[in-house]
Each structure stands twice: as structure tokens, then as C-alpha cells.
Enzyme design. Structure first.
Site, PDB file in Angstrom:
ATOM      1  N   ASN A  39      35.622   0.635  17.950  1.00  0.00           N
ATOM      2  CA  ASN A  39      34.992   1.800  18.716  1.00  0.00           C
ATOM      3  C   ASN A  39      32.428   1.694  18.433  1.00  0.00           C
ATOM      4  OD1 ASN A  39      34.902   2.548  16.469  1.00  0.00           O
ATOM      5  ND2 ASN A  39      36.192   4.430  17.300  1.00  0.00           N
ATOM      6  N   TYR A  99      38.065   5.729   3.808  1.00  0.00           N
ATOM      7  CA  TYR A  99      38.562   5.498   5.045  1.00  0.00           C
ATOM      8  C   TYR A  99      40.375   5.964   4.306  1.00  0.00           C
ATOM      9  CZ  TYR A  99      36.043   4.428   9.065  1.00  0.00           C
ATOM     10  OH  TYR A  99      35.060   4.349  10.068  1.00  0.00           O
ATOM     11  N   LYS A 152      28.913   0.589  13.462  1.00  0.00           N
ATOM     12  CA  LYS A 152      30.125  -0.312  12.709  1.00  0.00           C
ATOM     13  C   LYS A 152      29.823  -1.999  12.887  1.00  0.00           C
ATOM     14  CE  LYS A 152      34.198   2.712  13.561  1.00  0.00           C
ATOM     15  NZ  LYS A 152      34.776   2.533  13.666  1.00  0.00           N
ATOM     16  N   GLU A 178      30.436  12.487   3.306  1.00  0.00           N
ATOM     17  CA  GLU A 178      30.487  11.441   3.734  1.00  0.00           C
ATOM     18  C   GLU A 178      28.886  11.001   3.602  1.00  0.00           C
ATOM     19  OE1 GLU A 178      31.827  10.883   7.413  1.00  0.00           O
ATOM     20  OE2 GLU A 178      34.018  10.996   7.057  1.00  0.00           O
ATOM     21  N   HIS A 234      31.120   5.616  13.769  1.00  0.00           N
ATOM     22  CA  HIS A 234      31.575   6.536  12.988  1.00  0.00           C
ATOM     23  C   HIS A 234      30.748   7.309  13.262  1.00  0.00           C
ATOM     24  CE1 HIS A 234      34.110   8.493  10.369  1.00  0.00           C
ATOM     25  NE2 HIS A 234      32.591   9.214   9.973  1.00  0.00           N
TER      26      HIS A 234
END
Ligand code: CMP
Length: 139
Positions: free
Chosen positions: A114, A51, A11, A128, A117
Site C-alpha cells: 500500500n 511491526y 514502502k 516510530e 506507512h
């Protein structure tokens, strides 16, 4: 056990901290084959589509703003038990609750930022992966 595919995203927070190399090395040490790899700055519409399952959550707008603020690394991975193994390597969503030695514990700073993913089921691993990679890009 059969080979599975899963999607990992490094990310924006982790890319900004220049942790891509360390995270890729960890994935390789964990036995994942990198079958697709691309850096991208996600368009808002792409992040919102990815998302979409979280669309009604209060953090949806914040999540999409974060995911589009700077480049990400999209990584298609293959391994036996890839989905579960990646989830154990990256750790809990909230880095404060993630186990020692996990990627989120090491590199994440909050539940929003965080670091990585990982797909949450074999079906989502396939969906995905194909959201970001065409079949011909996976080798
Ligand atoms: P990820 O595995 O990418 O899947 C959905 C993401 O939503 C999750 O990691 C977090 O980064 C984010 N997320 C989950 N809960 C919250 C929250 N309470 N506030 C902000 N972001 C969140």
C-alpha cells in the site's frame, strides 16, 4: 496547536515504481517539514521490531518479507497536527477503499503493498520516529 512529529515510510512497492519523488513532493505541498530522511534496506529483525504490535496477525510474516525485499525511504515529518494530517493524505490501509486523491489510492496496489506507512497516534509518531532516527539526525 503544537507541532507534532510523525513517521512516514515509502514502502518497497512505491520505491520499486520510482514514486519517491512524487510522494515527497506531495508531503511538502501538504506543509510537512522533512526533518529526517534516509533510504535503507531493512533487516528482518528491524522490520519485525517495528511491526511487533502485529506479531500475532496472520499477515505478519508476509508484511515483514515485503518490507525487507528492497529499499524503503524513512521520513521523519513535522507539522501542526502531523499525525492526523498524514493519515488523511495517505488514506485508508486498503488502497481499494482509500479516497480519491490519497497517496495509497494513487500509488498502492493492495492492502499488503500500500505504498506508504504513517504513524497512527501522536505517541506512535514520537516512538516510530525515534525507532529509525537518533535525535541528532533530526534537524
Ligand atoms: P501499515 O500502515 O504499514 O501498518 C501495518 C501494515 O500491515 C499495513 O500498513 C498493511 O500494509 C499491512 N496489512 C494490514 N492488513 C493486512 C492484510 N490483511 N494483509 C497483508 N498486510 C496487511
Amino acid at each position: 496547536m503544537a507541532l507534532e512529529r510523525t513517521l512516514c515510510i515509502i514502502k518497497p512497492d512505491a520505491v520499486e515504481k520510482r514514486k519517491q519523488g512524487a510522494i515527497l513532493q506531495r508531503l511538502q505541498e501538504e506543509g510537512f517539514q522533512i526533518i529526517g530522511l534516509r533510504q535503507a534496506q531493512l533487516a528482518r529483525q528491524i522490520a519485525e521490531g517495528f511491526y511487533a504490535v502485529h506479531r500475532e496477525r496472520p499477515f505478519f510474516a508476509e508484511l515483514c518479507t515485503f518490507m525487507t525485499r528492497s529499499p524503503v525511504l524513512l521520513i521523519a515529518l513535522e507539522r501542526e497536527n502531523a499525525v492526523q494530517h498524514l493519515r488523511s493524505v495517505i488514506g485508508a490501509t486498503d488502497p481499494a477503499k482509500a479516497a480519491e486523491g490519497t497517496v495509497r489510492k494513487q500509488f498502492g496496489s493492495s492492502v499488503a503493498e500500500n505504498a506508504v506507512h504513517g504513524s497512527d497516534s501522536p505517541e506512535n509518531g514520537r516512538l516510530e520516529t525515534s525507532y529509525y532516527f537518533q535525535g541528532s539526525e533530526l534537524v
